[in-house]
Design an enzyme around this catalytic site. Structure first.
Site, short mmCIF file in Angstrom:
data_model
loop_
_atom_site.label_atom_id
_atom_site.label_comp_id
_atom_site.label_asym_id
_atom_site.label_seq_id
_atom_site.Cartn_x
_atom_site.Cartn_y
_atom_site.Cartn_z
N LYS A 13 -81.31 15.67 36.09
CA LYS A 13 -79.95 15.53 36.65
C LYS A 13 -80.01 14.82 38.01
CE LYS A 13 -78.72 19.95 36.40
NZ LYS A 13 -79.81 20.70 35.73
N ARG A 88 -71.40 26.26 35.65
CA ARG A 88 -72.50 26.78 34.83
C ARG A 88 -71.97 27.80 33.83
NH1 ARG A 88 -76.82 24.89 38.00
NH2 ARG A 88 -78.66 26.19 37.85
N ARG A 127 -93.63 19.86 39.38
CA ARG A 127 -92.82 19.21 40.42
C ARG A 127 -93.28 19.60 41.83
NH1 ARG A 127 -86.47 19.40 39.52
NH2 ARG A 127 -86.61 21.62 39.91
N ARG A 160 -91.00 24.29 44.92
CA ARG A 160 -89.82 25.12 45.13
C ARG A 160 -90.10 26.56 44.67
NH1 ARG A 160 -84.75 21.97 42.57
NH2 ARG A 160 -84.49 23.99 41.60
N ARG A 171 -84.48 30.73 33.95
CA ARG A 171 -83.43 29.71 34.14
C ARG A 171 -83.13 29.00 32.82
NH1 ARG A 171 -86.31 26.48 38.41
NH2 ARG A 171 -84.50 25.13 38.68
P1 AMP Z 1 -80.27 24.13 40.29
O1 AMP Z 1 -80.91 23.34 41.38
O2 AMP Z 1 -78.96 23.54 39.84
O3 AMP Z 1 -81.21 24.37 39.13
O4 AMP Z 1 -79.89 25.56 40.90
C1 AMP Z 1 -80.87 26.39 41.46
C2 AMP Z 1 -80.37 27.84 41.47
O5 AMP Z 1 -79.16 27.92 42.25
C3 AMP Z 1 -79.99 28.41 40.11
O6 AMP Z 1 -81.11 28.94 39.41
C4 AMP Z 1 -79.00 29.50 40.52
O7 AMP Z 1 -79.68 30.61 41.07
C5 AMP Z 1 -78.24 28.83 41.66
N1 AMP Z 1 -77.07 28.06 41.18
C6 AMP Z 1 -76.87 26.71 41.31
N2 AMP Z 1 -75.70 26.35 40.78
C7 AMP Z 1 -75.13 27.47 40.30
C8 AMP Z 1 -73.91 27.74 39.60
N3 AMP Z 1 -73.02 26.77 39.31
N4 AMP Z 1 -73.66 29.04 39.25
C9 AMP Z 1 -74.53 30.02 39.55
N5 AMP Z 1 -75.70 29.86 40.18
C10 AMP Z 1 -76.01 28.59 40.56
#
Ligand code: AMP
Length: 216
Positions: A13, A88, A127, A160, A171
């Site tokens: 993404k 999400r 990563r 990370r 996840r």
């Molecule tokens: P990402 O970088 O989008 O994979 O997000 C990293 C983490 O942030 C996720 O595993 C969640 O803990 C939190 N997170 C990001 N976006 C959301 C969302 N829209 N709803 C809930 N948690 C989120």
């Protein structure tokens, strides 16, 4: 043009977003990036969400919806937005609908990036990120010239907190639980376009441009 990206962690993404930013001048809104910044800066929000993020669990809908509302009303984009990692859940999608209406905005396309889980696992656990310039490497596919050191600024790379296998599995399972109904939600609105994200970047960009040109 407003683009919404749906895809498992590690599907690319971020890469698609960077392409859309430089070629279409879109404003990138990533809830993951906003939350990570809050964690690094140890803000009230960051302290609240750190535990969830480290475990790979979702942060509450209420917090996320608040972040998006604030971000959209703070700075307006003339070319449009990329929504990366949001919504999400269906609750977030429904709340988002009314925020967009209030601001007189609409989503033009929902890009669903499809890839098998085993590819994602290699992409994510390999990563490494530069803390200074945010360049992303992968020890399997695009390693830096010197192990663990950024080619551009010489900083030591980091992994990370949520890029470990245990958190990733959580996840991925979270993604699969919510994605089907989210995609169904946007399918009903006839907004969904699929991109095969196991292809090379160049092939993905060709597909992407074709989809975006088709919107005109
Ligand atoms: P990402 O970088 O989008 O994979 O997000 C990293 C983490 O942030 C996720 O595993 C969640 O803990 C939190 N997170 C990001 N976006 C959301 C969302 N829209 N709803 C809930 N948690 C989120």
């Amino acid at each position: 043009m407003n683009v919404l990206l749906i895809g498992a962690p590690g599907v690319g993404k971020g890469t698609i977003s960077r392409y859309l930013i430089s070629n279409y001048g879109l404003d990138h809104i990533s809830t993951g990036d906003i939350l990570r910044e809050a964690v690094v800066n140890k803000t009230e929000l960051g302290l609240k969400v750190k535990e969830y993020m480290d475990k790979g669990a979702l942060v509450s809908d209420e917090i996320i919806i608040g972040i998006i509302r604030e971000r959209l009303s703070k700075c307006k984009s003339s070319n449009g937005y990329i929504f990366d990692g949001f919504p999400r859940t269906n609750t977030q999608a429904i709340a988002f609908e009314s925020i967009l209406k209030e601001l007189n905005l609409k989503i033009d396309v929902v890009l669903v990036l499809d890839v098998e889980d085993d590819i994602v696992i290699k992409r994510i656990t390999g990563r490494r990120t530069c803390p200074k310039c945010n360049t992303i490497y992968n020890i399997y596919y695009s390693s830096p010239k010197t192990q663990n050191v950024c080619d551009k600024c010489g900083c030591e790379l980091f992994t990370r907190n949520d890029d470990n296998l245990e958190s990733l599995k959580k996840r991925l399972s979270e993604y699969h639980t919510n994605a089907d109904s989210l995609i169904h939600y946007y399918d009903e609105l006839k907004l969904v376009k699929h991109i095969d994200a196991s292809k090379t970047r160049e092939e993905e960009y060709v597909l992407l441009v074709k989809i975006l040109e088709g919107l005109k």
